[in-house]
Design an enzyme around this catalytic site. Sequence first.
Site, PDB file in Angstrom:
ATOM      1  N   PHE A 137       0.850  -1.189   0.000  1.00  0.00           N
ATOM      2  CA  PHE A 137       0.000   0.000   0.000  1.00  0.00           C
ATOM      3  C   PHE A 137       0.886   1.240   0.000  1.00  0.00           C
ATOM      4  O   PHE A 137       1.763   1.370   0.842  1.00  0.00           O
ATOM      5  CB  PHE A 137      -0.930   0.031   1.215  1.00  0.00           C
ATOM      6  CG  PHE A 137      -1.838   1.234   1.203  1.00  0.00           C
ATOM      7  CD1 PHE A 137      -2.939   1.278   0.359  1.00  0.00           C
ATOM      8  CD2 PHE A 137      -1.564   2.333   1.998  1.00  0.00           C
ATOM      9  CE1 PHE A 137      -3.756   2.409   0.316  1.00  0.00           C
ATOM     10  CE2 PHE A 137      -2.380   3.463   1.964  1.00  0.00           C
ATOM     11  CZ  PHE A 137      -3.480   3.498   1.116  1.00  0.00           C
ATOM     12  N   ASP A 222       9.304   2.498   1.469  1.00  0.00           N
ATOM     13  CA  ASP A 222       8.149   3.234   1.973  1.00  0.00           C
ATOM     14  C   ASP A 222       8.055   2.950   3.469  1.00  0.00           C
ATOM     15  O   ASP A 222       7.591   1.896   3.895  1.00  0.00           O
ATOM     16  CB  ASP A 222       6.878   2.777   1.240  1.00  0.00           C
ATOM     17  CG  ASP A 222       5.620   3.492   1.759  1.00  0.00           C
ATOM     18  OD1 ASP A 222       5.688   4.106   2.842  1.00  0.00           O
ATOM     19  OD2 ASP A 222       4.584   3.418   1.079  1.00  0.00           O
ATOM     20  N   LYS A 254       2.949   9.093   8.689  1.00  0.00           N
ATOM     21  CA  LYS A 254       2.183   8.707   9.885  1.00  0.00           C
ATOM     22  C   LYS A 254       2.767   9.121  11.249  1.00  0.00           C
ATOM     23  O   LYS A 254       2.335  10.105  11.825  1.00  0.00           O
ATOM     24  CB  LYS A 254       1.923   7.202   9.864  1.00  0.00           C
ATOM     25  CG  LYS A 254       0.948   6.797   8.740  1.00  0.00           C
ATOM     26  CD  LYS A 254       0.410   5.410   8.930  1.00  0.00           C
ATOM     27  CE  LYS A 254      -0.757   5.134   7.994  1.00  0.00           C
ATOM     28  NZ  LYS A 254      -0.379   4.703   6.636  1.00  0.00           N
TER      29      LYS A 254
HETATM   30  C1  LIG Z   1      -0.685   5.032   5.274  1.00  0.00           C
HETATM   31  C2  LIG Z   1       0.318   4.670   4.262  1.00  0.00           C
HETATM   32  C3  LIG Z   1       0.508   5.427   3.096  1.00  0.00           C
HETATM   33  C4  LIG Z   1      -0.397   6.590   2.734  1.00  0.00           C
HETATM   34  O1  LIG Z   1      -0.258   7.644   3.626  1.00  0.00           O
HETATM   35  P1  LIG Z   1      -1.342   8.840   3.576  1.00  0.00           P
HETATM   36  O2  LIG Z   1      -0.820   9.798   4.624  1.00  0.00           O
HETATM   37  O3  LIG Z   1      -2.667   8.258   3.894  1.00  0.00           O
HETATM   38  O4  LIG Z   1      -1.299   9.418   2.217  1.00  0.00           O
HETATM   39  C5  LIG Z   1       1.531   5.079   2.237  1.00  0.00           C
HETATM   40  N1  LIG Z   1       2.330   4.032   2.506  1.00  0.00           N
HETATM   41  C6  LIG Z   1       2.191   3.281   3.609  1.00  0.00           C
HETATM   42  C7  LIG Z   1       3.138   2.154   3.858  1.00  0.00           C
HETATM   43  C8  LIG Z   1       1.173   3.562   4.529  1.00  0.00           C
HETATM   44  O5  LIG Z   1       1.013   2.796   5.607  1.00  0.00           O
END
Ligand SMILES: *Cc1c(COP(=O)(O)O)cnc(C)c1O
Length: 397
Positions: A137, A222, A254
């Site tokens: 994701f 990421d 986050k």
């Molecule tokens: C939550 C998340 C995102 C997206 O972050 P947003 O602040 O909602 O745009 C991208 N990558 C990972 C691994 C995530 O957990």
Amino acid sequence: MNTTEIKEISDKYLFPTYVRAPLALVRGEGCRVWDADGREYLDFFSSTVVTSLGHCHPALVAALERQARAIFHVSNLHYCEPQALLARRLVESSFADRVFLCNSGAEANEAAIKLARKYGHGAGDGRYEIITALGSFHGRTLATIAATGQEKVRVGFEPTQEGFRYAEYGDVAAVERAITDRTIAVMVEPMLGEGGVVVPPDGYLAELRALCDRRDLLLILDEVQTGIGRLGTLFGYECDGGESVRPDIITLAKGLGSGMPIGAMLAREPIASSFGPGSHGSTFGGNALACAVASAVLETIERDGLLANCSAMGERLRDGLAALVGPGSRLIATRGRGLLVAAVLDEPSGPYVDACRAKGLIVNSTGGNVLRLAPPLTVGAAEIDRGVAILAEVLAR
Ligand SMILES: *Cc1c(COP(=O)(O)O)cnc(C)c1O
């Protein structure tokens, strides 16, 4: 307003893009939150793995108040002290040489994708393809839904941004098979977060690093969910089965602001130099309030030894869950690192989220049969034990 009133207004006026539980939180303190009807809960979800230091940490409230009295926002056409201090702190505590500040995880990933492409168009012989993992994701913008290895986020939004190929998560040979003469980078999460709290085999990141070196590719991690202490090290790339692996680019969001909206893309030279004046930008990126709080988050993690606490409390949580696994429980396994933990059930986990909430514990369901547990890095032993006791009741057959 009570929960019903808040829910009614929200359901009437907001786009119904989220499946929401009937819960409206109005106050928080550390690991505890209160709803609009005055009920108290133990928060093992940290508002989607965001409130890394718990709710309303005094050091963060003080930093926010101090900055709010000074200045809220400074244009990126001028200099901003909280931005400068945060960027220096991030570089000095990581592999990176440069920081781009933005407002969310998806934006941080957009910046990483753009940087990889810019580098590809220069030093990389025009290469632009990025290999990502199935089940990953990476966000909800048009480029990040293309990067995300889940068909369901793209349905209805075609045509999809081209330039992404997918490989099984945790499988380096699959990544190697996906490489073409257009590939510039490999982008993965150190652990799948939204995709079900999946821990890759030890050495996965190190082998990806070696592959990227061999085939002249960038390694992008990421770390939107795994970064900022969540796995017991400041960054997920530091705990590839006890080893540290050097990435080329990482993204954060986050936990970085513990509730203040902020994202960051970090890169090392010479890749970072591909971005020059006018390459990328964001009006709110590096906002003074967000940066002041993010610096206080990093300072507090260091001052209060929260990485050690995260490792110890994560182990306590996994041990507590492991003791429940057996014929008397719905729980069949537990996995995770630090305080990003999965309780794997023998059936869909959704109903158990509601059952936990009814008993005063907030958790999350992801990846079908998984309960995702992510208490704040500040959580104490008594809180872990109470959470485990509630889970024991809820998961009993
Ligand atoms: C939550 C998340 C995102 C997206 O972050 P947003 O602040 O909602 O745009 C991208 N990558 C990972 C691994 C995530 O957990």
